[in-house]
Design a protein around this motif. Structure first.
Motif, PDB file in Angstrom:
ATOM      1  N   LEU A 616       0.751  -1.024  -0.183  1.00 38.16           N
ATOM      2  CA  LEU A 616       0.199   0.029  -0.141  1.00 38.16           C
ATOM      3  C   LEU A 616       0.882   1.233  -0.023  1.00 38.16           C
ATOM      4  CD1 LEU A 616      -2.512  -1.144   2.853  1.00 38.16           C
ATOM      5  CD2 LEU A 616      -2.689  -1.236   0.071  1.00 38.16           C
ATOM      6  N   THR A 617       0.388   2.332  -0.642  1.00 37.62           N
ATOM      7  CA  THR A 617       0.922   3.559  -0.708  1.00 37.62           C
ATOM      8  C   THR A 617       0.395   4.259   0.810  1.00 37.62           C
ATOM      9  OG1 THR A 617      -0.897   4.776  -1.654  1.00 37.62           O
ATOM     10  CG2 THR A 617       0.831   3.644  -3.077  1.00 37.62           C
ATOM     11  N   ASP A 619      -1.464   6.501   1.009  1.00 37.70           N
ATOM     12  CA  ASP A 619      -2.857   7.124   0.776  1.00 37.70           C
ATOM     13  C   ASP A 619      -3.715   5.628   0.968  1.00 37.70           C
ATOM     14  OD1 ASP A 619      -2.168   9.698   0.268  1.00 37.70           O
ATOM     15  OD2 ASP A 619      -2.183   9.305  -1.933  1.00 37.70           O
ATOM     16  N   GLU A 621      -3.972   3.093  -0.824  1.00 43.56           N
ATOM     17  CA  GLU A 621      -3.998   2.185  -2.239  1.00 43.56           C
ATOM     18  C   GLU A 621      -3.094   1.379  -2.543  1.00 43.56           C
ATOM     19  OE1 GLU A 621      -6.831   3.284  -3.991  1.00 43.56           O
ATOM     20  OE2 GLU A 621      -7.383   4.819  -2.383  1.00 43.56           O
ATOM     21  N   GLU A 622      -3.402   0.389  -3.491  1.00 44.96           N
ATOM     22  CA  GLU A 622      -2.330  -0.615  -3.455  1.00 44.96           C
ATOM     23  C   GLU A 622      -1.290   0.075  -4.531  1.00 44.96           C
ATOM     24  OE1 GLU A 622      -2.857  -4.702  -4.386  1.00 44.96           O
ATOM     25  OE2 GLU A 622      -5.007  -4.876  -3.696  1.00 44.96           O
ATOM     26  N   SER A 624       1.050   0.780  -7.668  1.00 46.77           N
ATOM     27  CA  SER A 624       1.393   0.409  -8.920  1.00 46.77           C
ATOM     28  C   SER A 624       2.722   0.243  -9.579  1.00 46.77           C
ATOM     29  CB  SER A 624       0.553   1.581  -9.721  1.00 46.77           C
ATOM     30  OG  SER A 624       1.325   2.863  -9.421  1.00 46.77           O
ATOM     31  N   HIS A 627       4.631   3.561  -8.844  1.00 47.35           N
ATOM     32  CA  HIS A 627       5.023   3.629  -7.523  1.00 47.35           C
ATOM     33  C   HIS A 627       6.308   2.642  -7.297  1.00 47.35           C
ATOM     34  CE1 HIS A 627       0.765   4.652  -6.601  1.00 47.35           C
ATOM     35  NE2 HIS A 627       1.277   5.885  -6.049  1.00 47.35           N
ATOM     36  N   PRO A 674      -5.749   0.896   6.520  1.00 48.10           N
ATOM     37  CA  PRO A 674      -6.774   0.406   5.651  1.00 48.10           C
ATOM     38  C   PRO A 674      -7.948  -0.161   6.342  1.00 48.10           C
ATOM     39  CG  PRO A 674      -4.921  -1.177   6.100  1.00 48.10           C
ATOM     40  CD  PRO A 674      -4.624   0.278   6.576  1.00 48.10           C
TER      41      PRO A 674
END
Length: 730
Positions: A616-617, A619, A621-622, A624, A627, A674
């Motif tokens: 995760l970032t 933020d 989010e997963e 990419s 990233h 999360p």
């Protein structure tokens, strides 16, 4: 040039007298007490005669020389009915002195039995130790006729009897193993609770106060730097230094006398028994790749004078010279059947008779090198794999050497673990703040599947470490940009210059509170990263208390305060760090998700609706591909789902879900916690920025403020505390 064996000297005649020497047997090799007498057996394919030399109990006076009367299958042997445990002996081996054809026999030189179970006395450097005439214009081609016995240690016959009582090996599973690398002398030399006579010895290491520290810390195995009998280099002694680490073996069955408080090898067994009773395994660092005899200009102490052409790898086009894949002058010839037998016999002896639980093989690539190069199916590796004793032990490779094709990390066969220097370098670079480390970090934290996930190997195959005996200690890693090895007497030329270290604003000791605080946090960051990674963690003794070597990253020759642990000088910061490491290891023991037996894939399990790991970032989010390949990215989170199957069986796991937050930025980075199915909030277990604060809970969706250069581990608290279903539909 070949020189025939010289006639016996007058001194030799004076020590000959009638004996009760019988034929004996060619096996087992070595000196074997059977309750009535001693069988002596020595392998030499090229000798023409072997004399057994008997000495007084102190090894100072040669009493008698007796020819071994029989020669069977390249083994010289005889049985001496009046020999007993405690008999002191050595060999003189006759044959051609013909260096250009690989033969260096010289009966003027007393030789150590390769299978001797104990040595007495220390080697005293003398020109008489060399098989050739030092200073000759013809180099090593002229035989030296001086007797070396007075300068040599001697062998001692042993009675193997020992009562182990109720002591049993702990048999710690690999997934639960935490290695702790230590030096027998340095670990206890300054321990105030150990009696002075026992400090720096096996007896000292088995002392209750020392064992209690290991148990309290939470390690499961001690990995001992070499304890086989070894030699101090002449050059070091002339500088007032010693071969402290011990990577200069001369006897593969005998414990070095310098680590013994008394004269009996049972001291080692007693140490093992005490460690086993505490649940701690014993791993030996072993050096079967070279010996202390050096190259063609080195001394003749054992193997060189017994059968040089068999024991060593020689240059195929000129057998006068040695293949030097070790960087030490010679290389043991593991391709020879009898030499391979010696190594495996030694391993079995230490396992079965001395009670050790495994081995770490120095420069292990050499042991797997055949004439065509490294071979994962080579003779030594195959011998270990098929042997019912050796295959059941913990076998750890240092998977490199200085020879061609020497770097072989990940190439060893199933059943082996390997030191992973890729892990070391990545973690150092990441926490130092180097660019472009995120993708490599993710691979190393999860067991280095790119290196080890083949042929059914498990994550434990990767021995993860950040520091070891060779290099900076952890405290020095965060305190020095450069090495400071002046004490080694080589004008600071020795040791690696590139250490991926960072002094955080001052070179060496400082009183600056901000620098000290950051250094302490960085040590906690690296320790937490290590202990929370998939694989087998290895700690360097003293790192848990902030031990320093004053910036020396090659302290191999420092048998002094540079290497000895100063137990009495451990201050508040050191005790705080010890408590922190205990806490980390307790978390690892409690959470099986941190020591999984299979690799994490990150793939969605469609049947169970879970995936074992997500990245995760900040933020939430997963991550990419963008990233992962962002050179400036220095923060990420690793989500380990406890519902994922722990084995290949399709059923839900019952482990707690964990979130590892890592921030190598110099500034605070908020991480969105999360919202995970079945979770109500997150409990903080560890935060390297606030190591003394108690556990705290945070709601899902909360922005957790990760301090600059810090790591935090959180555990998901479930909304429903009932039993987790074991399979779909349950």
């Amino acid at each position: 040039m070949e020189i025939s064996a010289p006639p016996p000297s007058a001194n030799a005649a004076s020590v000959r007298r009638p004996t009760r020497m019988l034929e004996g047997r060619p096996h087992p090799l070595g000196a074997t007490w059977d309750g009535l007498g001693v069988n002596f057996a020595l392998f030499s394919a090229n000798a023409t005669r072997v004399e057994l030399c008997l000495f007084d109990l102190e090894g100072r006076k040669e009493l008698e020389r007796i020819d071994l009367p029989e020669y069977t299958d390249e083994v010289w042997h005889g049985y001496l009915s009046d020999a007993r445990p405690g008999t002191v002996y050595g060999y003189r081996v006759h044959g051609p002195y013909d260096p250009e054809n690989g033969h260096r026999f010289n009966p003027h030189k007393l030789l150590l039995d390769p299978y001797a179970k104990a040595h007495i006395g220390a080697l005293r450097w003398s020109n008489a130790l060399f098989g050739y005439k030092l200073g000759s214009s013809r180099g090593d081609l002229v035989l030296d006729r001086r007797d070396s016995a007075q300068a040599m240690p001697k062998c001692v016959v042993q009675d193997p009897a020992f009562t182990w009582g109720r002591s049993r090996p702990p048999h710690v599973p690999w997934e639960h193993t935490v290695l702790y690398e230590l030096h027998v002398k340095g670990f206890t030399k300054r321990h105030p609770a150990v009696p002075p006579a026992h400090r720096g010895t096996f007896a000292g290491l088995g002392h209750p106060a020392v064992v209690d520290h290991l148990v309290g810390l939470g390690v499961t195995a001690v990995e001992l730097l070499p304890v086989h009998a070894f030699v101090d280099d002449r050059l070091l002694l002339e500088k007032g230094l010693r071969n402290y680490w011990g990577y200069n073996s001369i006897g593969f069955f005998a414990p070095d006398p310098r680590y013994m408080a008394g004269q009996f090898i049972n001291e080692f067994k007693e140490m093992v028994a005490r460690l086993h009773d505490a649940g701690i395994e014993v791993i030996l660092d072993v050096v079967y790749n070279h010996t202390a005899e050096g190259n063609e200009m080195g001394p003749t102490l054992s193997f060189k004078g017994i059968d040089n052409a068999s024991y060593y790898r020689l240059m195929p086009d000129n057998a006068r010279y040695y293949i030097n894949d070790t960087g030490t002058g010679n290389t043991i010839n593991v391709s020879h059947a009898r030499v391979l037998q010696m190594i495996t016999d030694s391993l079995r002896y230490w396992a079965l008779e001395m009670g050790v639980d495994g081995f770490r093989f120095d420069l292990a690539t050499i042991l797997a090198r055949e004439s065509h190069g490294f071979d994962a199916g080579g003779r030594f590796l195959d011998a270990c794999r098929q042997d019912p004793v050796l295959s059941a032990l913990k076998l750890i490779a240092e998977p490199w050497d200085v020879g061609p094709g020497g770097y072989q990390v990940g190439a060893f066969p199933p059943g082996w673990a390997e030191w992973n220097d890729r892990y070391r370098d990545t973690l150092r670079s990441f926490w130092k703040g180097d660019e472009g480390q995120i993708a490599e970090l993710g691979t190393r934290l999860t067991g280095s599947a790119d290196l080890f996930n083949r042929r059914g190997r498990r994550p434990w195959s990767s021995v993860n470490f950040i520091t070891a005996h060779d290099g900076f200690t952890l405290a020095d890693l965060v305190s020095y940009n450069d090495k400071h090895n002046d004490a080694n007497g080589e004008d600071n030329r020795d040791g690696h210059s590139e250490n991926l270290s960072w002094n955080h604003g001052a070179e060496g000791p400082t009183d600056d509170p901000e620098i000290l605080a950051l250094r302490a946090r960085q040590m906690r960051n690296m320790l937490a990263s290590l202990i929370f990674s998939q694989g087998t963690p290895m700690l360097l003794a003293g790192d848990e208390m902030g031990r320093t070597q004053g910036g020396n990253n090659n302290a191999y020759c420092q048998d002094n305060e540079i290497n000895w642990l100063e137990w009495a000088d451990v201050g508040k910061a050191g005790h705080d760090l010890i408590a922190f490491v205990r806490r980390l290891l307790q978390v690892r023991r409690t959470h099986a998700l941190l020591r999984r037996g299979r690799y994490l894939s990150g793939a969605q399990d469609e049947d169970l609706g879970v995936k074992d790991i997500a990245w995760l970032t900040p933020d939430g989010e997963e991550m990419s591909d963008a990233h992962w390949h962002d050179p400036n990215a220095r923060a990420l989170a690793m989500l380990l789902d406890g519902r994922a199957p722990a084995t290949g069986v399709k059923r839900y796991g019952a482990d707690a879900t964990l979130l590892l937050i890592i921030n190598a930025h110099h500034e605070v980075v908020p991480f969105v916690l999360p919202d995970v199915v079945g979770g109500r909030e997150w409990r903080r277990l560890v935060d390297t920025a606030v190591p003394d604060e108690p556990e705290a809970e945070f709601d899902c969706g909360h922005a957790y403020r990760a301090t600059g250069r810090s790591l935090a581990l959180l555990e998901l608290q479930r909304t429903d505390r009932r039993r987790v279903p074991r399979s779909p539909g349950e």
